[in-house]
Scaffold this motif. Structure first.
Motif, PDB file in Angstrom:
ATOM      1  N   ILE A  45      91.510  -1.935  53.957  1.00  0.00           N
ATOM      2  CA  ILE A  45      90.370  -1.517  54.072  1.00  0.00           C
ATOM      3  C   ILE A  45      90.606  -0.622  52.682  1.00  0.00           C
ATOM      4  O   ILE A  45      90.997   0.032  52.357  1.00  0.00           O
ATOM      5  CB  ILE A  45      90.233  -0.480  55.162  1.00  0.00           C
ATOM      6  N   GLU A  49      86.493   3.787  52.282  1.00  0.00           N
ATOM      7  CA  GLU A  49      86.425   3.474  54.188  1.00  0.00           C
ATOM      8  C   GLU A  49      87.260   3.957  54.828  1.00  0.00           C
ATOM      9  O   GLU A  49      86.175   4.435  55.762  1.00  0.00           O
ATOM     10  CB  GLU A  49      85.742   2.051  53.617  1.00  0.00           C
ATOM     11  N   LYS A  50      87.965   3.949  54.181  1.00  0.00           N
ATOM     12  CA  LYS A  50      89.391   4.311  55.068  1.00  0.00           C
ATOM     13  C   LYS A  50      88.750   5.863  55.858  1.00  0.00           C
ATOM     14  O   LYS A  50      89.011   5.499  57.141  1.00  0.00           O
ATOM     15  CB  LYS A  50      90.954   4.128  54.867  1.00  0.00           C
ATOM     16  N   GLN A  52      86.363   7.738  54.809  1.00  0.00           N
ATOM     17  CA  GLN A  52      84.955   8.042  54.989  1.00  0.00           C
ATOM     18  C   GLN A  52      84.007   7.539  56.590  1.00  0.00           C
ATOM     19  O   GLN A  52      83.835   7.943  58.008  1.00  0.00           O
ATOM     20  CB  GLN A  52      83.536   7.396  54.274  1.00  0.00           C
ATOM     21  N   LYS A  53      85.471   6.123  57.022  1.00  0.00           N
ATOM     22  CA  LYS A  53      84.684   5.237  57.836  1.00  0.00           C
ATOM     23  C   LYS A  53      85.357   5.679  59.408  1.00  0.00           C
ATOM     24  O   LYS A  53      85.172   6.073  60.428  1.00  0.00           O
ATOM     25  CB  LYS A  53      84.648   3.849  58.322  1.00  0.00           C
ATOM     26  N   TYR A  54      86.858   5.836  58.876  1.00  0.00           N
ATOM     27  CA  TYR A  54      87.897   6.373  60.224  1.00  0.00           C
ATOM     28  C   TYR A  54      88.913   7.616  59.457  1.00  0.00           C
ATOM     29  O   TYR A  54      89.417   8.483  60.876  1.00  0.00           O
ATOM     30  CB  TYR A  54      89.102   5.084  59.862  1.00  0.00           C
ATOM     31  N   TRP A  92      84.891  12.650  49.595  1.00  0.00           N
ATOM     32  CA  TRP A  92      84.209  12.024  50.132  1.00  0.00           C
ATOM     33  C   TRP A  92      83.915  12.259  51.910  1.00  0.00           C
ATOM     34  O   TRP A  92      83.088  11.951  52.249  1.00  0.00           O
ATOM     35  CB  TRP A  92      85.055  10.933  50.193  1.00  0.00           C
ATOM     36  N   ASN A  93      84.746  13.176  51.974  1.00  0.00           N
ATOM     37  CA  ASN A  93      84.451  13.906  53.950  1.00  0.00           C
ATOM     38  C   ASN A  93      82.709  14.638  53.452  1.00  0.00           C
ATOM     39  O   ASN A  93      82.184  15.002  54.283  1.00  0.00           O
ATOM     40  CB  ASN A  93      85.251  14.698  54.482  1.00  0.00           C
ATOM     41  N   ILE A  96      79.814  12.596  54.340  1.00  0.00           N
ATOM     42  CA  ILE A  96      79.588  11.726  54.989  1.00  0.00           C
ATOM     43  C   ILE A  96      79.540  12.941  56.389  1.00  0.00           C
ATOM     44  O   ILE A  96      79.135  13.240  57.571  1.00  0.00           O
ATOM     45  CB  ILE A  96      79.791  10.611  55.718  1.00  0.00           C
ATOM     46  N   ARG A  98      81.820  15.136  56.994  1.00  0.00           N
ATOM     47  CA  ARG A  98      83.134  14.969  57.834  1.00  0.00           C
ATOM     48  C   ARG A  98      83.880  15.991  56.810  1.00  0.00           C
ATOM     49  O   ARG A  98      84.851  15.982  56.214  1.00  0.00           O
ATOM     50  CB  ARG A  98      84.157  13.752  57.835  1.00  0.00           C
TER      51      ARG A  98
END
Length: 162
Positions: A45, A49-50, A52-54, A92-93, A96, A98
């Motif tokens: 991954i 993406e790791k 932001q998504k997870y 990155w957080n 989005i 987070r």
């Protein structure tokens, strides 16, 4: 924070990253998967993406949830993370939404003696003054971010006088 070689890595991934019982799951992992397969899945991954998504970051031999500052602080203290990596995760957080820590928290974790909310410009200006005085020296001046400094012989003599 969990070691990549920890025997509970697979359970940790199921808890924080995927639900293999979901019909839309395409991870290929099952309860019979090995840690090596789980780690291979995580390494496949992209970093952004790791994060932001997870909400997961992978570094050296650890995986951890990055939206919890205690884990970030632990990573800094163990030397698993750098300030540069923290800035990347923070950015990155933020993209989005987070976020429950900021770079002042990171600076305090890295340099607790300076106190919270110290101006980074003040900190870097002070280092520049010490370099100009010949007390410190930059070992990687060509690097734009993440410069490292050492104390010079002159600096050691000055410290010896204090």
């Amino acid at each position: 924070m969990i070691s990549k070689t920890d025997t509970s890595l697979l359970n940790w991934i199921y808890k924080h990253v995927i639900d293999f019982t979901d019909e839309n799951d395409n991870s290929g992992l099952t309860w019979e998967s090995t840690n090596k397969e789980a780690l291979s899945f995580m390494n496949g991954i992209p970093k952004k993406e790791k994060v932001q998504k997870y909400g997961v970051y992978s570094a050296k031999s650890y995986l951890f949830v990055v939206d919890e500052f205690d884990d970030i602080k632990e990573g800094l203290q163990k030397g698993v993370l750098s300030e540069k990596t923290c800035k990347m995760i923070y950015t990155w957080n933020s993209e989005i939404g987070r976020e429950n820590w900021d770079m002042d928290d990171v600076m305090y974790a890295l340099y607790p003696a300076l106190g919270r909310h110290i101006s980074r410009n003040f900190f870097y200006a002070t280092i520049k003054n010490l370099v100009d005085l010949g007390v410190m020296e930059c070992v990687n001046p060509e690097t734009e971010h993440g410069r490292m400094y050492i104390i010079t012989e002159k600096g050691e003599r000055v410290l010896g006088l204090l």
